[in-house]
Design a protein around this motif. Sequence first.
Motif, mmCIF file in Angstrom:
data_model
loop_
_atom_site.group_PDB
_atom_site.id
_atom_site.type_symbol
_atom_site.label_atom_id
_atom_site.label_comp_id
_atom_site.label_asym_id
_atom_site.label_seq_id
_atom_site.Cartn_x
_atom_site.Cartn_y
_atom_site.Cartn_z
ATOM 1 N N THR A 1 -1.804 35.459 -8.300
ATOM 2 C CA THR A 1 -2.854 34.920 -8.874
ATOM 3 C C THR A 1 -2.434 33.579 -9.731
ATOM 4 O O THR A 1 -3.285 32.795 -10.101
ATOM 5 C CB THR A 1 -3.362 36.034 -9.884
ATOM 6 N N GLU A 2 -1.240 33.255 -9.740
ATOM 7 C CA GLU A 2 -0.911 31.844 -10.142
ATOM 8 C C GLU A 2 -1.282 30.815 -9.080
ATOM 9 O O GLU A 2 -1.413 29.750 -9.459
ATOM 10 C CB GLU A 2 0.633 31.814 -10.423
ATOM 11 N N LEU A 3 -1.708 31.245 -7.900
ATOM 12 C CA LEU A 3 -2.127 30.214 -6.945
ATOM 13 C C LEU A 3 -3.571 30.062 -7.116
ATOM 14 O O LEU A 3 -3.994 28.893 -6.797
ATOM 15 C CB LEU A 3 -1.866 31.021 -5.670
ATOM 16 N N LEU A 4 -4.133 30.805 -7.770
ATOM 17 C CA LEU A 4 -5.846 30.699 -7.862
ATOM 18 C C LEU A 4 -6.240 29.585 -8.939
ATOM 19 O O LEU A 4 -5.317 29.510 -10.054
ATOM 20 C CB LEU A 4 -6.405 32.031 -8.387
ATOM 21 N N LYS A 5 -7.211 28.956 -9.004
ATOM 22 C CA LYS A 5 -7.654 28.101 -9.897
ATOM 23 C C LYS A 5 -8.038 28.869 -11.065
ATOM 24 O O LYS A 5 -7.874 30.196 -11.233
ATOM 25 C CB LYS A 5 -8.895 27.334 -9.180
ATOM 26 N N ASP A 6 -8.557 28.123 -12.159
ATOM 27 C CA ASP A 6 -8.738 28.723 -13.410
ATOM 28 C C ASP A 6 -9.863 29.965 -13.264
ATOM 29 O O ASP A 6 -9.821 31.050 -14.045
ATOM 30 C CB ASP A 6 -9.203 28.008 -14.394
ATOM 31 N N GLU A 7 -10.825 29.573 -12.247
ATOM 32 C CA GLU A 7 -11.607 30.791 -12.006
ATOM 33 C C GLU A 7 -11.662 31.027 -10.407
ATOM 34 O O GLU A 7 -11.777 30.162 -9.602
ATOM 35 C CB GLU A 7 -13.025 30.361 -12.396
ATOM 36 N N GLY A 8 -11.574 32.180 -9.937
ATOM 37 C CA GLY A 8 -11.236 32.481 -8.544
ATOM 38 C C GLY A 8 -11.613 33.878 -7.931
ATOM 39 O O GLY A 8 -12.020 34.647 -9.060
ATOM 40 N N ASN A 9 -11.487 34.102 -6.823
ATOM 41 C CA ASN A 9 -11.661 35.244 -6.065
ATOM 42 C C ASN A 9 -10.787 35.951 -5.341
ATOM 43 O O ASN A 9 -10.129 35.179 -4.735
ATOM 44 C CB ASN A 9 -12.986 35.167 -5.441
ATOM 45 N N VAL A 10 -10.626 37.227 -5.303
ATOM 46 C CA VAL A 10 -9.650 37.933 -4.321
ATOM 47 C C VAL A 10 -10.617 38.943 -3.552
ATOM 48 O O VAL A 10 -11.438 39.722 -3.977
ATOM 49 C CB VAL A 10 -8.566 38.496 -5.162
ATOM 50 N N LEU A 11 -10.217 38.877 -2.274
ATOM 51 C CA LEU A 11 -10.822 39.944 -1.252
ATOM 52 C C LEU A 11 -9.798 40.710 -0.599
ATOM 53 O O LEU A 11 -8.770 40.264 0.083
ATOM 54 C CB LEU A 11 -11.823 39.190 -0.330
#
Length: 496
Positions: free
Chosen positions: A433-443
């Motif tokens: 999740t360190e790779l995600l922007k401040d707001e992101g999604n995971v599938l």
Amino acid sequence: RIQILFENYISVVKAMLDAIGHVCWWGLTPSVNLSTFCTNNKSGKKRILTIGACDIRHILETMCHPEEEEVEIFVIDTNLEQYCRAILLLSIVLQPQSKMGLQEKTELYLDLFGNSLVRSHSMQYVKNNIPAFIKVLTNDDFLEENIPFLDLSVLKFKERDFMESIFKFWGSDYPFEIDKLWDARVRRHLGDRYDSTRNVFDVDYSLKLKERAKLLDFNEYAEWRLKGISFDVRDGVYDKANRTLCSGIVSMVNGEKRLLRGYWGDIVTSPYIAHGVFTKLKSMYEVRNRVNVRTSSEVSEYNVMGLIYQICTGKKYMEPPKPDRFTLAAANQKQQAELSEIIEEEDEEGDSHDSVSGENTDLLSDKLSNVNINNGKRNKPTLELIKPNCKVNIKFLPLGITEQLADKSTFQKSFDMIYFGVSLVSHFTPRITELLKDEGNVLVENVKYVAPISKDQETQYIEKVKSYGVEARCEPIGVLDITDNNFHFSFKRNIT
């Protein structure tokens, strides 16, 4: 509780490896447009990371929905053979209309995508393009000229070398008897139940797939389970080993580690799931006398044809599907009756003429196809692909790099969404999740269509995915259960 969850999860993994295999050649859920999950994008360019997607179904689905913004898709998979197959299948999709029509592209794609044995025409296409595929790996200028939306620059040199050896194997005459390898896998998986194969397939189909994959026909599913042939969209001879389904695993033999080359892929779920169990065209769901009018093979053909058409033209595919199997059967019966009448009349008139049987026609068609493809000239390697009607760029990342991505500044806080396939879902960790922007999604891919997994094992898998989400500080969207094709999580970074 965590230890129990882990042990249960390991049992699920072992059961899946026996059935799905060590290499996933196709995904376990239908294709989705990944760009729709980039809901919080504010920078213009959308960045997507897929981890263990296994095939290009999601990429194609994303490509056929053009966005005003550029979409970058970064790909990590488990085997380099999957990267090689991605290059092959993309080359088919983007063949110019002058060289290959829409119907032919669709048939070729499905043949190489999901059949253990393919037509000679299909393997000839592969062999004729081996020099170009190798040059894609070894010559960056050639790659930029022919597939400008594909980036291989961060692959390691040894990975490129290994991919080159894979392409060379595809074009070689090295023995690969996939029909025998397939049968050996089925025998090992079924054990004492092998003598009742059709009954076993019926149980797997009836208890799970019949309800969850309503378009999947039992006869086509059983045929694939037994022989590995799923798409016979064109009458012809399917007798050439699909060498693109060959891979190697390291195993202990007489106390020594050895690389064993063979078929180590799925033998229970089927390639129908990727393109053949869902369609937006409602007429494809028609049922007559409690039997589906359409099969998953037909649905796959229609869906893939639509994907290819939209990627190449930028227009929505509006053509009606082919006549269903019952309509075709009735038409063939009528045609045979009319033909019999004509033959009887000719016999009465005493006419004599040479004829070509259906089998010889198939052989002749293959010979003509080979002549058209391989004219004996040694031309310079070229692909001459058309430019897709979208702003999607694809970047292959090195294998096994998932955990190190968070240490690289270029990837930190850079992705709008991350997709996890079943094979690599264990990487769904706080580090990711360190790779995600401040707001992101995971599938996260579900095991909804994996036939041999029990309900208890399904529950264990879902609980494990939920625990991953909690540890990664991701909030589930909706109720996560077996009815979902994928599990959706949202992520919001705490900024202090």
